[in-house]
Design a protein around this motif. Structure first.
Motif, PDB file in Angstrom:
ATOM      1  N   LYS A  25       0.884  -1.314  -0.037  1.00 36.22           N
ATOM      2  CA  LYS A  25       0.131   0.089   0.097  1.00 36.22           C
ATOM      3  C   LYS A  25       0.907   1.219  -0.037  1.00 36.22           C
ATOM      4  N   PHE A  26       1.999   1.247   0.785  1.00 31.07           N
ATOM      5  CA  PHE A  26       2.984   2.333   1.023  1.00 31.07           C
ATOM      6  C   PHE A  26       3.308   2.638  -0.818  1.00 31.07           C
ATOM      7  N   ILE A  27       3.923   1.447  -1.434  1.00 30.75           N
ATOM      8  CA  ILE A  27       4.482   1.618  -2.499  1.00 30.75           C
ATOM      9  C   ILE A  27       3.400   2.212  -3.745  1.00 30.75           C
ATOM     10  N   ALA A  28       2.129   1.806  -3.618  1.00 33.56           N
ATOM     11  CA  ALA A  28       1.109   2.072  -4.450  1.00 33.56           C
ATOM     12  C   ALA A  28       0.819   3.409  -4.310  1.00 33.56           C
ATOM     13  N   ASN A  29       0.616   4.002  -2.917  1.00 32.83           N
ATOM     14  CA  ASN A  29      -0.027   5.195  -2.788  1.00 32.83           C
ATOM     15  C   ASN A  29       0.884   6.207  -2.347  1.00 32.83           C
ATOM     16  N   ASP A  30       1.949   6.168  -1.600  1.00 31.37           N
ATOM     17  CA  ASP A  30       2.733   7.024  -1.150  1.00 31.37           C
ATOM     18  C   ASP A  30       4.311   7.279  -1.792  1.00 31.37           C
ATOM     19  N   LEU A  31       4.454   6.166  -2.763  1.00 33.36           N
ATOM     20  CA  LEU A  31       5.895   6.428  -3.043  1.00 33.36           C
ATOM     21  C   LEU A  31       6.240   7.497  -3.927  1.00 33.36           C
ATOM     22  N   ARG A  32       5.140   7.962  -4.914  1.00 33.62           N
ATOM     23  CA  ARG A  32       5.195   9.271  -5.875  1.00 33.62           C
ATOM     24  C   ARG A  32       5.243  10.583  -4.945  1.00 33.62           C
ATOM     25  N   ASN A  33       6.071  11.433  -5.518  1.00 32.11           N
ATOM     26  CA  ASN A  33       6.054  12.883  -4.845  1.00 32.11           C
ATOM     27  C   ASN A  33       6.566  12.959  -3.446  1.00 32.11           C
ATOM     28  N   GLN A  34       7.526  12.316  -3.384  1.00 33.71           N
ATOM     29  CA  GLN A  34       8.356  12.304  -1.929  1.00 33.71           C
ATOM     30  C   GLN A  34       9.501  13.119  -2.149  1.00 33.71           C
ATOM     31  N   PRO A  35       9.751  14.029  -1.239  1.00 35.70           N
ATOM     32  CA  PRO A  35      10.902  14.946  -1.170  1.00 35.70           C
ATOM     33  C   PRO A  35      12.200  14.345  -1.525  1.00 35.70           C
ATOM     34  N   ASP A  36      12.294  13.110  -0.880  1.00 37.88           N
ATOM     35  CA  ASP A  36      13.697  12.401  -0.587  1.00 37.88           C
ATOM     36  C   ASP A  36      13.485  10.972  -0.718  1.00 37.88           C
ATOM     37  N   TYR A  37      14.309  10.360  -1.724  1.00 43.04           N
ATOM     38  CA  TYR A  37      14.120   8.951  -1.993  1.00 43.04           C
ATOM     39  C   TYR A  37      15.170   8.072  -1.085  1.00 43.04           C
ATOM     40  N   LYS A  38      15.971   8.491  -0.163  1.00 40.58           N
ATOM     41  CA  LYS A  38      16.972   7.568   0.440  1.00 40.58           C
ATOM     42  C   LYS A  38      15.944   6.887   1.126  1.00 40.58           C
ATOM     43  N   ILE A  39      16.624   5.441   1.536  1.00 45.82           N
ATOM     44  CA  ILE A  39      16.097   4.307   1.928  1.00 45.82           C
ATOM     45  C   ILE A  39      15.658   4.652   3.610  1.00 45.82           C
ATOM     46  N   THR A  40      16.527   5.652   4.066  1.00 46.83           N
ATOM     47  CA  THR A  40      16.339   5.809   5.703  1.00 46.83           C
ATOM     48  C   THR A  40      15.070   6.934   5.723  1.00 46.83           C
ATOM     49  N   SER A  41      14.808   7.711   4.688  1.00 49.94           N
ATOM     50  CA  SER A  41      13.589   8.703   4.577  1.00 49.94           C
ATOM     51  C   SER A  41      12.425   8.233   4.243  1.00 49.94           C
ATOM     52  N   LEU A  42      12.539   7.167   3.376  1.00 51.68           N
ATOM     53  CA  LEU A  42      11.290   6.213   3.013  1.00 51.68           C
ATOM     54  C   LEU A  42      11.094   5.508   4.277  1.00 51.68           C
ATOM     55  N   TYR A  43      11.916   4.883   4.985  1.00 47.02           N
ATOM     56  CA  TYR A  43      11.426   4.093   6.146  1.00 47.02           C
ATOM     57  C   TYR A  43      10.813   4.926   7.041  1.00 47.02           C
ATOM     58  N   SER A  44      11.351   5.977   7.610  1.00 45.50           N
ATOM     59  CA  SER A  44      10.682   7.080   8.399  1.00 45.50           C
ATOM     60  C   SER A  44       9.185   7.328   7.862  1.00 45.50           C
ATOM     61  N   ILE A  45       8.835   7.611   6.518  1.00 43.65           N
ATOM     62  CA  ILE A  45       7.800   7.838   6.118  1.00 43.65           C
ATOM     63  C   ILE A  45       6.685   6.665   6.296  1.00 43.65           C
TER      64      ILE A  45
END
Length: 735
Positions: free
Chosen positions: A216-236
């Protein structure tokens, strides 16, 4: 290919295959970890359609028998029989999986076709690159899904055996044959390797509910993120999916707390995210669609493989020139030349793919189908006369291209929303078809894109008023320093084209016979060598015929008093002074009686239209805008359509309450008059630089359209004065 059909033989090397007829459909070609499915075999063209097997296959691509496959030599591959029926997804398919596969198959059935249901297959057209936009849209509407889903199912169907089993949903296992636990409670009873060093370290087994939240995170939230480092994605991910709101009675301000049954470690997130996410989708999100497609696509040049000789395939494309231009007019009062600053014009290039020769161009302030046709007109006509208009004397051999091409290739830009290719163009000039490049992949038009870059570096960046790639923050706006006008810019681009055609070196375009004969690797030399031998001298047409063919064609009804042209959006009335045609109108028995003709017109200028009358030995006769439609004489087709909508709305309101509206309007007019008398007139402030430049460019585009109409009328043998009206000898002038 008897060797492959022998079940006792595992694979056959490509060196053992001597003829394309030996290759069966749906066999596989392997090299290392790459596996391609043979989707279709075109025996007459000696071509194979291949599809790379992966989770989301791309559209099949064509290769010549014996040629390299995506940069790898033909000799590196082996042929094998497929094992599609032994895939795990088939062996483990549930009843629900089969029903989903059947639904996907039904969605693409109009394109796939069926002998039992008497549905014609369109797969060959799809594989050959013919746009099936309407069919795909119809399938999407019928299935209640997106067009991208239809494309994905088609590619999946072709890549895995052209059978319903190809559409079965895949399985994702954790470990070797070990499914994920269903939920947190089931996972709590399972051990996870050695115990952690610290008793406070939070660690548990990743389960199916965690996988669902990650999906669900990949489908709905992955686009339009300010930072695509894996640590930032983990926090979100933790903030959005692993926290629950605290009870209201325990807090004054709404807060969230980490739910340990949902929380996963950073290592678990990194591992399963990398395992789950589609790398192409991730690159599109992190880099942008255009950059991902251009940077990650295979880099190998195959442009010349699509052609058999000069004039077989022309590429056409446009770009915004990195320079501001000006125009100069004489002030009527003082007689002093006044400079008006315009915007950045558009440059259209037409390139012969086989030789790399620039065969036509156009510098314009318009960006529509007619602007593209202007470049094609230049490509299809004599260049000696064209260059003489700008004071450049050339020999015919310096720019020897006045030939009509057989095929056109372009991008999917807004210029071609109204396609430049039509049945009339094909019938009049013999052009066989037009194909389009994949969206966002500029390298698919590499021949013309490289030429744009060359022109920008050689000519444009050296001019005053050019837009620099990395402009200093404190530098002045380039429009304030521009001094070049359109005529001089055309002259410089012609000079750049002549230099490119006679001295640009590309040795990869030479053939073995050319090397032995000592042919230079320049566009002019390759063109001159192969235009006669490969294309029989090419196709040339009279300039009047080319101009007539490139005008838009519309159905027109001829009535007793007028001719009504039915354009795509509007209906416009014309009249003519041609005596023979007027006699045909006079023979109509009533005002409602009519017959139809196919007129030619310029959608940017409805003042005139033309018709090659077969009753007058195909003499071109001219039609002029009827007096009741004179308000359309400076409008384009879309502007006429908008005006008619406004007028229709006004008439509708007027019919509802005409008397009341008259009184109401009278009161409003009086109020406005009273207010204006009290305030008086005020001087208008200066327009902003950007707005002024934009308006000047629009005016220049209108002037350009008027001059183009003048050239068309002169070409067809009709006299016109400098402003585009009738000459005095013709009896009057335009309003």
């Amino acid at each position: 290919m008897a060797a492959i059909k022998d079940k006792n033989k595992v694979s056959v090397h490509t060196s053992d295959i001597f003829h394309i007829a030996d290759i069966p459909v749906n066999c596989v070609i392997t090299h290392g970890n790459k596996v391609y499915t043979v989707v279709k075999v075109f025996h007459g063209l000696n071509e194979l359609a291949l599809s790379l097997q992966k989770r989301k296959p791309n559209k099949p691509f064509l290769v010549k028998f014996g040629s390299a496959i995506q940069g790898f030599a033909w000799e590196n591959f082996n042929f094998e029989l497929n094992n599609f029926n032994k895939r795990k997804v088939v062996e483990k398919a549930s009843e629900n999986a089969w029903s989903r596969a059947q639904a996907c198959y039904n969605a693409i059935l109009p394109v796939v076709g069926s002998i039992e249901q008497n549905i014609e297959s369109k797969l060959e057209l799809y594989i050959r690159g013919i746009p099936l936009t309407e069919d795909i849209e119809a399938c999407a509407i019928r299935a209640g899904c997106t067009r991208q889903s239809i494309y994905n199912w088609l590619n999946l169907y072709l890549a895995y055996g052209s059978h319903i089993t190809a559409l079965l949903p895949g399985h994702f296992n954790s470990g070797v044959g070990r499914p994920l636990p269903e939920n947190f409670m089931v996972a709590a009873n399972k051990s996870l390797g050695n115990a952690p060093i610290s008793p406070y370290f939070i660690r548990r087994i990743f389960n199916q509910q965690d996988q669902g939240r990650l999906d669900k995170f990949i489908a709905n939230d992955l686009r339009n993120q300010p930072d695509y480092k894996i640590t930032s994605l983990y926090s979100i991910f933790i903030n959005n999916y692993c926290k629950d709101p605290a009870p209201d009675d325990l807090q004054y301000v709404a807060q969230k707390y980490v739910n340990l049954s949902k929380h996963i470690s950073y290592d678990q997130f990194a591992y399963h995210f990398d395992k789950t996410v589609d790398i192409e989708y991730f690159n599109e999100c992190s880099k942008g669609v255009k950059k991902a497609h251009n940077n990650d696509a295979p880099r190998f040049g195959v442009a010349q493989d699509l052609t058999i000789g000069p004039t077989y395939l022309y590429e056409i494309d446009s770009t915004t020139l990195n320079v501001y231009v000006v125009t100069r007019i004489r002030d009527q009062g003082t007689g002093v030349l006044k400079t008006i600053r315009l915007g950045r014009p558009y440059l259209y290039y037409v390139i012969d793919v086989y030789s790399g020769k620039i065969v036509g161009f156009s510098v314009t302030f318009k960006r529509n189908a007619m602007a593209a046709k202007s470049a094609l007109f230049n490509a299809f006509t004599d260049k000696v006369k064209f260059c003489a208009r700008y004071g450049i004397d050339i020999d015919k051999s310096e720019w020897a291209c006045e030939h009509v091409c057989l095929n056109l290739f372009s991008d999917r830009g807004a210029d071609y929303a109204e396609s430049i290719f039509s049945e009339a163009l094909a019938a009049d000039l013999g052009i066989e078809g037009m194909s389009y490049a994949p969206a966002y992949l500029s390298r698919a038009r590499g021949t013309v894109e490289v030429t744009f870059d060359s022109t920008d570096g050689i000519v444009i960046q050296r001019l005053d008023g050019s837009v620099k790639p990395e402009r200093a923050k404190d530098s002045v706006h380039p429009s304030t320093t521009s001094e070049i006008n359109i005529e001089v810019l055309n002259r410089l681009i012609i000079e750049a084209i002549l230099v490119s055609n006679r001295s640009k070196i590309n040795c990869t375009r030479l053939h073995s016979a050319d090397v032995f004969k000592g042919i230079k690797a320049t566009p002019n030399a390759i063109w001159a060598q192969h235009i006669d031998t490969n294309m029989g001298g090419g196709i040339t047409k009279p300039v009047e015929e080319v101009k007539y063919a490139l005008l838009n064609q519309g159905q027109a009804k001829v009535f007793k008093d007028y001719i009504e042209l039915d354009a795509k959006k509007v209906k416009v009335r014309f009249r003519t002074n041609n005596i023979v045609f007027a006699k045909r109108q006079a023979k109509l028995k009533s005002k409602k009686a009519c017959f139809t003709i196919k007129m030619r017109y310029n959608p940017d200028d409805f003042r005139f239209a033309w018709y090659a009358d077969p009753d007058q030995d195909f003499t071109i006769i001219e039609f002029k805008l009827a007096s009741e439609h004179k308000r359309f004489d400076e409008l384009t087709e879309i502007e006429i359509y908008q005006l008619e909508r406004v007028e229709a709305a006004q008439q509708s309101l007027n019919k509802q309450s005409r008397g009341f509206e008259h009184v109401h309007i009278t009161e409003k007019v009086e109020e406005v008059n009273t207010e204006n008398r009290a305030i008086g007139s005020k001087a208008k402030g200066k327009k902003s630089m950007a707005k002024g430049i934009d308006e000047n460019s629009k005016i220049e585009a209108k002037i350009e359209t008027l001059l183009d109409t003048n050239d068309t009328r002169t070409l067809f043998g009709f006299e016109c004065d400098e402003l585009g009206g009738h000459s005095s000898s013709a009896g009057g002038s335009d309003e």
